[in-house]
Each structure stands twice: as structure tokens, then as C-alpha cells.
Design a protein around this motif. Sequence first.
Motif, PDB file in Angstrom:
ATOM      1  N   ASP A 142       0.832  -1.210   0.000  1.00 35.05           N
ATOM      2  CA  ASP A 142       0.000   0.000   0.000  1.00 35.05           C
ATOM      3  C   ASP A 142       0.864   1.257   0.000  1.00 35.05           C
ATOM      4  OD1 ASP A 142      -2.247  -1.569   0.032  1.00 35.05           O
ATOM      5  OD2 ASP A 142      -2.562  -1.418   2.200  1.00 35.05           O
ATOM      6  N   MET A 143       1.971   1.211   0.736  1.00 38.69           N
ATOM      7  CA  MET A 143       2.858   2.365   0.792  1.00 38.69           C
ATOM      8  C   MET A 143       3.536   2.600  -0.562  1.00 38.69           C
ATOM      9  SD  MET A 143       4.060   4.868   2.560  1.00 38.69           S
ATOM     10  CE  MET A 143       3.350   4.384   4.128  1.00 38.69           C
ATOM     11  N   MET A 144       3.970   1.557  -1.235  1.00 39.93           N
ATOM     12  CA  MET A 144       4.656   1.704  -2.515  1.00 39.93           C
ATOM     13  C   MET A 144       3.712   2.241  -3.594  1.00 39.93           C
ATOM     14  SD  MET A 144       7.625   0.980  -1.594  1.00 39.93           S
ATOM     15  CE  MET A 144       8.318   1.318  -3.212  1.00 39.93           C
ATOM     16  N   VAL A 145       2.450   1.774  -3.568  1.00 35.93           N
ATOM     17  CA  VAL A 145       1.466   2.290  -4.530  1.00 35.93           C
ATOM     18  C   VAL A 145       1.246   3.783  -4.313  1.00 35.93           C
ATOM     19  CG1 VAL A 145      -0.974   2.210  -5.193  1.00 35.93           C
ATOM     20  CG2 VAL A 145       0.293   0.080  -4.843  1.00 35.93           C
ATOM     21  N   ALA A 146       1.147   4.192  -3.067  1.00 41.21           N
ATOM     22  CA  ALA A 146       0.940   5.606  -2.759  1.00 41.21           C
ATOM     23  C   ALA A 146       2.159   6.448  -3.140  1.00 41.21           C
ATOM     24  CB  ALA A 146       0.633   5.767  -1.270  1.00 41.21           C
ATOM     25  N   LEU A 147       3.350   5.908  -2.941  1.00 39.79           N
ATOM     26  CA  LEU A 147       4.578   6.649  -3.262  1.00 39.79           C
ATOM     27  C   LEU A 147       4.701   6.966  -4.753  1.00 39.79           C
ATOM     28  CD1 LEU A 147       7.384   5.125  -1.016  1.00 39.79           C
ATOM     29  CD2 LEU A 147       6.838   7.551  -1.269  1.00 39.79           C
ATOM     30  N   LYS A 148       4.145   6.126  -5.595  1.00 38.56           N
ATOM     31  CA  LYS A 148       4.221   6.353  -7.039  1.00 38.56           C
ATOM     32  C   LYS A 148       3.447   7.592  -7.468  1.00 38.56           C
ATOM     33  CE  LYS A 148       4.901   1.468  -8.217  1.00 38.56           C
ATOM     34  NZ  LYS A 148       4.341   0.265  -8.885  1.00 38.56           N
ATOM     35  N   LYS A 149       2.555   8.054  -6.599  1.00 41.79           N
ATOM     36  CA  LYS A 149       1.761   9.247  -6.908  1.00 41.79           C
ATOM     37  C   LYS A 149       2.457  10.539  -6.492  1.00 41.79           C
ATOM     38  CE  LYS A 149      -2.437   6.566  -5.952  1.00 41.79           C
ATOM     39  NZ  LYS A 149      -3.644   6.482  -5.094  1.00 41.79           N
ATOM     40  N   ALA A 150       3.579  10.416  -5.812  1.00 43.10           N
ATOM     41  CA  ALA A 150       4.274  11.602  -5.291  1.00 43.10           C
ATOM     42  C   ALA A 150       4.944  12.392  -6.409  1.00 43.10           C
ATOM     43  CB  ALA A 150       5.303  11.184  -4.249  1.00 43.10           C
ATOM     44  N   ASN A 151       4.767  13.698  -6.390  1.00 44.93           N
ATOM     45  CA  ASN A 151       5.416  14.595  -7.347  1.00 44.93           C
ATOM     46  C   ASN A 151       6.381  15.558  -6.666  1.00 44.93           C
ATOM     47  OD1 ASN A 151       3.948  13.654  -9.685  1.00 44.93           O
ATOM     48  ND2 ASN A 151       2.159  14.757  -8.891  1.00 44.93           N
ATOM     49  N   GLY A 152       6.265  15.674  -5.379  1.00 45.79           N
ATOM     50  CA  GLY A 152       7.111  16.611  -4.644  1.00 45.79           C
ATOM     51  C   GLY A 152       7.968  15.900  -3.629  1.00 45.79           C
ATOM     52  N   ASP A 153       7.921  16.365  -2.401  1.00 50.05           N
ATOM     53  CA  ASP A 153       8.686  15.766  -1.312  1.00 50.05           C
ATOM     54  C   ASP A 153       7.749  14.921  -0.452  1.00 50.05           C
ATOM     55  OD1 ASP A 153      10.844  17.191  -2.273  1.00 50.05           O
ATOM     56  OD2 ASP A 153      10.532  18.865  -0.888  1.00 50.05           O
ATOM     57  N   ALA A 154       7.789  13.615  -0.653  1.00 52.89           N
ATOM     58  CA  ALA A 154       6.921  12.720   0.113  1.00 52.89           C
ATOM     59  C   ALA A 154       7.511  12.478   1.498  1.00 52.89           C
ATOM     60  CB  ALA A 154       6.747  11.396  -0.628  1.00 52.89           C
ATOM     61  N   VAL A 155       6.663  12.561   2.495  1.00 49.20           N
ATOM     62  CA  VAL A 155       7.088  12.388   3.885  1.00 49.20           C
ATOM     63  C   VAL A 155       6.229  11.309   4.534  1.00 49.20           C
ATOM     64  CG1 VAL A 155       7.334  13.471   6.148  1.00 49.20           C
ATOM     65  CG2 VAL A 155       7.865  14.768   4.080  1.00 49.20           C
ATOM     66  N   PHE A 156       6.895  10.362   5.165  1.00 48.65           N
ATOM     67  CA  PHE A 156       6.238   9.291   5.894  1.00 48.65           C
ATOM     68  C   PHE A 156       6.115   9.716   7.354  1.00 48.65           C
ATOM     69  CE2 PHE A 156       6.654   5.568   8.649  1.00 48.65           C
ATOM     70  CZ  PHE A 156       5.649   4.736   8.159  1.00 48.65           C
ATOM     71  N   LYS A 157       4.898   9.577   7.919  1.00 52.72           N
ATOM     72  CA  LYS A 157       4.685  10.010   9.297  1.00 52.72           C
ATOM     73  C   LYS A 157       3.875   8.978  10.073  1.00 52.72           C
ATOM     74  CE  LYS A 157       3.953  14.159  10.461  1.00 52.72           C
ATOM     75  NZ  LYS A 157       3.420  15.508  10.746  1.00 52.72           N
ATOM     76  N   PHE A 158       4.229   8.844  11.340  1.00 46.52           N
ATOM     77  CA  PHE A 158       3.332   8.195  12.294  1.00 46.52           C
ATOM     78  C   PHE A 158       2.958   9.241  13.330  1.00 46.52           C
ATOM     79  CE2 PHE A 158       2.794   6.405  16.554  1.00 46.52           C
ATOM     80  CZ  PHE A 158       1.621   5.697  16.334  1.00 46.52           C
ATOM     81  N   GLU A 159       1.663   9.487  13.478  1.00 48.01           N
ATOM     82  CA  GLU A 159       1.168  10.451  14.465  1.00 48.01           C
ATOM     83  C   GLU A 159       0.448   9.701  15.562  1.00 48.01           C
ATOM     84  OE1 GLU A 159      -1.215  13.177  12.185  1.00 48.01           O
ATOM     85  OE2 GLU A 159       0.527  14.446  11.749  1.00 48.01           O
TER      86      GLU A 159
END
Length: 248
Positions: A97-114
Amino acid sequence: MPKWRARTLNSSRMDRSAEFKKWKAQCLSKADLSRKGSVDEDVIELVQLLNAREQFFTTSSCAGRILLLDGGINGLGVQKQNCCWLLVTHIPCVKDDMMVALKKANGDAVFKFEPFVLHVQCRQLQDAQMLAVRSTHGLEVPLSHKGKLMVTEEYIEFLLNIANQKMEENKKRIERFYNCLQLALERETITYSHTKIKEKNNPFCTHKKKRNPEKLRGKCIPEENDKEPENDDDSDPGINVAIFPKDY
């Protein structure tokens, strides 16, 4: 303290209580404007516990989540208001799921746990220390720059394992917080009940009897005994500020 002053404070306290009650009803009747549109399952009981008490109401909450945001990064970190939410989940996340979402990134993608966060409005000042409850085991890691992935899939999987572990720890902390809060509120209720019983049985909370002029006629009364008690408001039930030490 003069009686008129004590009565004024008591009246002011009642006005504030009524105003807070009205404000609470208005806020809790509004629609949930969060992205999810509802309270997270893991904090429903906690939110209900607080909203059931007349002196509190919740304004926002989050049980914890994993995010992938796409936007600009400055010295203060990622700004969620000006970025694209590529992925958000309140349950453990898998790498696919994370890799699929990363392919949509055009700028600076940031991974967060809140982690868990809860905002509470409090009627009384001494309760305002819990105005915002936050956990401190968050995580924020940049993954891409201008659309280019800057880390390996192995590292992304490593981050997800950490975030998922934090999610499980987060649930345990919520449960501990709920149990501690419930115990504290129960103790507060017991203390308040005991205070009211003591107040009821307190001889100083009865009206002072008027002096009998017949008994005083012809008698010399020492000057120090002829003065009114310094804390005259103690004789008037229900208006003694000392009875409400937590409200002022």
C-alpha cells in the motif's frame, strides 16, 4: 469576605457554568469535520467518558495514524495544510500500500506516524492542564524529493515495521490513559460527595442566630466581643467561597 461579595462570586460561578453547558451542547451537536468523519474506534470510550462529565467536552481527537504526505518541506517540517495526502490509515500498514501511494508523489513525500492526540475544553481552570493530551512517540521521515524516491524499499519496509509497532504501543497507552482518567474522575466524584456531606454537617454553614436584646439589656459587653466575626460569610449557607476552592 462581605456577604455581597460572596453572593456575587457564587452567582458568577453559576453564570459561567450555564454558559459552558450551552457552549458544550452547541459544539457536540455540530457535524464531524475531520477527514474520517467520525471518532476513531480506539478512542470512542475515552471521548464518551469525558463528554459524560459536565465539566468537560472534547473538540477533536485522533487514535493514531500512519500518513504519507506529498508537499514541500521547510525547516519546521512538513506542512499538512499545503500538501497532498497520498495515504492515511488508522490501522497497521503494509508495504504494498505504501509503494502504490509513493508512485503518486510529485514533490517531497514524507512518511509520518502520528500518535494519540485529544483536545478537551474544560470548565474549570485547574482542569485545563489536560486541555491537550499528546503522546510523544511520533515518527517523521522524508522519502522522496521532487518525485524521486531517495530510499530503498528495504528501508521503507523497516520504517513500516517501526510505525506498526508504535501503533500497537499507542493502543496500550490509550488504554492506560483511559483507566487512569476513569479512576481520577471516580475519586473526584467521591471527594466532591464527601465535601458536600461535610458542608451539610458543618455548624458554621447555618444562619447565625440574632442576639436577644432582652438578655443584653443592662449588660456591659466587652468591645472585642461586640464585633462581628471577621469571616461573617461563613454563617450563610451556600455562599462561602471556601466551599468551592476548585472553582476560583
